[in-house]
Structure formats: structure tokens, C-alpha cells
Scaffold this active site. Structure first.
Site, mmCIF file in Angstrom:
data_model
loop_
_atom_site.group_PDB
_atom_site.id
_atom_site.type_symbol
_atom_site.label_atom_id
_atom_site.label_comp_id
_atom_site.label_asym_id
_atom_site.label_seq_id
_atom_site.Cartn_x
_atom_site.Cartn_y
_atom_site.Cartn_z
ATOM 1 N N ASP A 1 42.678 81.771 59.083
ATOM 2 C CA ASP A 1 42.526 80.208 58.908
ATOM 3 C C ASP A 1 42.168 79.840 57.520
ATOM 4 O OD1 ASP A 1 44.436 78.232 60.024
ATOM 5 O OD2 ASP A 1 41.993 77.584 60.409
ATOM 6 N N TYR B 1 43.240 73.773 53.254
ATOM 7 C CA TYR B 1 44.397 74.317 52.646
ATOM 8 C C TYR B 1 45.886 73.514 52.845
ATOM 9 C CZ TYR B 1 43.019 79.193 52.544
ATOM 10 O OH TYR B 1 42.932 80.724 52.102
ATOM 11 N N GLY B 2 45.900 72.601 53.182
ATOM 12 C CA GLY B 2 46.797 70.981 53.741
ATOM 13 C C GLY B 2 47.216 70.678 53.258
ATOM 14 N N CYS C 1 47.784 79.037 61.892
ATOM 15 C CA CYS C 1 47.337 78.393 60.185
ATOM 16 C C CYS C 1 48.512 77.818 60.192
ATOM 17 C CB CYS C 1 46.987 78.359 59.178
ATOM 18 S SG CYS C 1 46.414 77.284 57.579
ATOM 19 N N ASN C 2 49.054 76.412 60.195
ATOM 20 C CA ASN C 2 50.470 76.198 60.304
ATOM 21 C C ASN C 2 50.517 76.101 58.710
ATOM 22 O OD1 ASN C 2 51.776 74.820 62.600
ATOM 23 N ND2 ASN C 2 49.629 74.272 62.939
ATOM 24 N N THR C 3 49.347 75.531 57.678
ATOM 25 C CA THR C 3 49.825 75.077 56.982
ATOM 26 C C THR C 3 50.097 76.768 55.989
ATOM 27 O OG1 THR C 3 48.380 73.363 56.357
ATOM 28 C CG2 THR C 3 48.857 74.308 54.402
ATOM 29 N N GLU D 1 36.662 68.450 61.639
ATOM 30 C CA GLU D 1 35.597 68.834 60.789
ATOM 31 C C GLU D 1 34.137 68.131 60.958
ATOM 32 O OE1 GLU D 1 36.227 71.741 58.293
ATOM 33 O OE2 GLU D 1 37.762 72.696 58.719
ATOM 34 N N CYS E 1 48.660 71.486 64.054
ATOM 35 C CA CYS E 1 47.751 72.196 62.992
ATOM 36 C C CYS E 1 46.929 72.908 63.818
ATOM 37 C CB CYS E 1 47.264 70.615 62.329
ATOM 38 S SG CYS E 1 45.426 70.816 61.320
ATOM 39 N N THR E 2 46.239 73.663 63.955
ATOM 40 C CA THR E 2 45.445 73.963 65.097
ATOM 41 C C THR E 2 43.859 73.165 65.238
ATOM 42 O OG1 THR E 2 44.420 75.596 62.775
ATOM 43 C CG2 THR E 2 45.782 76.225 65.072
ATOM 44 N N HIS E 3 43.591 72.219 64.879
ATOM 45 C CA HIS E 3 42.708 71.355 64.606
ATOM 46 C C HIS E 3 42.863 70.175 65.265
ATOM 47 C CE1 HIS E 3 40.615 72.868 60.572
ATOM 48 N NE2 HIS E 3 39.539 72.388 61.050
#
Length: 277
Positions: free
Chosen positions: A9, A41-42, A72-74, A157, A191-193
Site C-alpha cells: 500500500d 498516491y491518490g 491500495c485502490n489507487t 492519518e 479507499c482502504t483508509h
């Protein structure tokens, strides 16, 4: 020689995927790599995300991973296809790299009765239209709307995901998404967040709207994948070990990771060598 399952990720979010993988498939060894030094990365270009992701995949291969999950989706949206089609045949034809978008889109139609689904994601994932393309392959009659939420990752974050200060940004994007399609009855956190914001999101959603847990879907999909590919499964070591690497400060990573992974983490530093762009 056997090796761990690699999980990559751009930072911390993939730990929510790893958490579910460990829950459902605890027997395997996992090696997690967070590219925190170059996150997020987004907002980065396709070429940059592809370059960074490929570099991290190669590193995981060098650590003995025969299978790597882009948690990671991005990265899944901007880099996975090129890596699978252009790079693997030349650099590692016997290894595999999987993402989180395809397994999600394969089953997403089972979560909706109205055939209207919403997606919260980073700007990069939304702009890639990966979810729109993949969902159309499996469920062409489903209407999909997306909402980019650029402030959500920084909120999370910085430990503000459960604060009153997050309410404005969560409510704003929930309202924007629902305004696009009042018939939405299921929403994917793309998004994994974002699972860390579920309580906040739920506050501003009608109770009838379902929130889709991507981590559970990915873990179920990996279980099925390993059963269908016994030759690859045999190359995955099974000692129940978890190893964590970060390209940035190990102290910061360990402190933040406990929130995402649900338990204490002790990481190692990994210098990949590419400059931050």
C-alpha cells in the site's frame, strides 16, 4: 522456495486489508510494505503511481513473495493492469500480482436491490474510472456514481477521523454523493483508509443504505484464488508470521499502524532509492 504473501500500500490503509486477510487466512506468512515516504498516491499521475508501485512490487519479489496483493485502490486503478500485462511476463512470469478493485466489482451487484451504488474514493481512483469500467463488465445494468473525498485520508492519518472536526468533510461528501442519485442503497468505501470513518459516515446516511466492507470481499476472493491455483498456494509459506516494512519513519509507522491493523506493529525501514516527486 516458499515465501510470504506480499501486501503493498502507499501507506497505512492497506493494513485494513491485511487485518482481514490475517483474520480469514491466519496460517500464511505476510510481508507488508507501506511506501509512506511517497504517500499519498491518490493525487499523483498515472505514470508516477505505476513507477512507484512497480518498484515496490519488485522489492516484494526480491523478498521471496510469489504473490503480491496491491491493497491500495489507487495503485490497483493506475498500475495493476500495466504490471500484469507488460511487466510480469518479462520480469516474473511465474509470479502474480492482484488488486482490490476486480474482486470487489465481481460481487458488488449482490449488495444492491435498487441497482444504484455509490462509491467514495480518492481523486485518483475516481478519475481512473476503474470501478465504472469493471462494474459494467459484471453488472451492466447497475448505475454507479462516485465522489472524490480528498480530505478524508489526511483527516484519518492525523487522527481526526473520530473528531467533531471531521463532521463537515464527511457530511459534505455524503450529501454530494446522495444528490447524484437518491436511489442509492449501497455505498462502497473505495479507499482502504475509509473504514476508519465508518461511524462518521453512518451518522449522515439513511439507515437503509448499506456500507460495503471491501476488506472482507478481498479476503474471500484470495481464499478462492488460492484454492483455484494450488501450484501458487504451495509456494506460500505457512508459519503465521507477519513482517512490516515502511519507506519512512518506523516510529511514525508503528504508532499509526496500530489504529489500522488493530494491534501493535514493529516495522523495519526500507529505502527504495527513488526520489520523492
Amino acid at each position: 522456495m516458499q515465501g510470504p504473501i506480499g501486501v503493498f500500500d502507499s501507506g497505512y490503509g492497506g493494513l485494513t486489508i491485511l487485518r482481514e486477510l490475517v483474520k480469514q487466512l491466519p496460517q500464511y506468512d505476510y510481508l507488508y510494505l507501506g511506501d509512506n515516504a511517497r504517500a499519498p498516491y491518490g493525487t499523483r499521475s498515472f505514470d508516477t503511481v505505476y513507477h512507484y508501485t512497480l518498484e515496490c512490487v519488485k522489492h516484494l519479489f526480491s523478498k521471496g513473495c510469489h504473490l503480491v496483493i496491491l491493497a491500495c485502490n489507487t495503485a490497483s486503478a493506475k498500475a495493476l493492469r500495466n504490471i500484469q500485462q507488460l511487466d510480469l511476463p518479462h520480469i516474473a512470469p511465474d509470479r502474480r500480482v492482484l488488486g482490490v478493485i476486480r474482486p470487489t466489482t465481481e460481487v458488488i451487484g449482490t449488495f444492491t436491490d435498487t441497482q444504484h451504488i455509490g462509491i467514495f474514493a480518492t481523486a485518483g481512483t475516481v478519475l481512473s474510472e476503474s470501478y465504472l469500467v469493471e462494474i459494467k463488465k459484471f453488472f451492466p445494468d447497475i448505475h454507479v456514481v462516485q465522489e472524490a473525498c480528498p480530505m478524508w485520508v489526511p483527516l484519518i492519518e492525523n487522527g481526526e477521523f473520530d473528531s467533531d472536526g471531521a463532521d463537515y468533510f464527511v457530511k459534505k461528501h455524503v450529501e454530494h454523493l446522495l444528490a447524484q442519485s437518491p436511489d442509492i442503497d449501497a455505498i462502497l468505501l473505495g479507499c482502504t483508509h475509509y473504514p476508519l470513518l465508518i461511524k462518521k459516515i453512518r451518522q449522515f446516511l439513511p439507515a437503509s443504505i448499506r456500507i460495503i466492507n471491501q476488506a472482507e470481499i478481498v479476503a474471500h476472493s484470495l481464499t478462492d484464488y488460492l484454492q483455484r491455483h494450488p501450484e501458487l498456494e504451495a509456494k506460500c509459506s505457512k508459519n503465521g508470521e507477519r513482517t512490516f516494512y515502511t519507506t519512512d519513519s518506523t516510529e511514525a509507522f508503528d504508532r499509526q499502524s496500530a489504529v489500522f491493523f488493530g494491534q501493535e506493529v514493529k516495522s523495519l525501514h526500507q529505502d527504495l532509492g527513488s526520489p520523492i516527486k
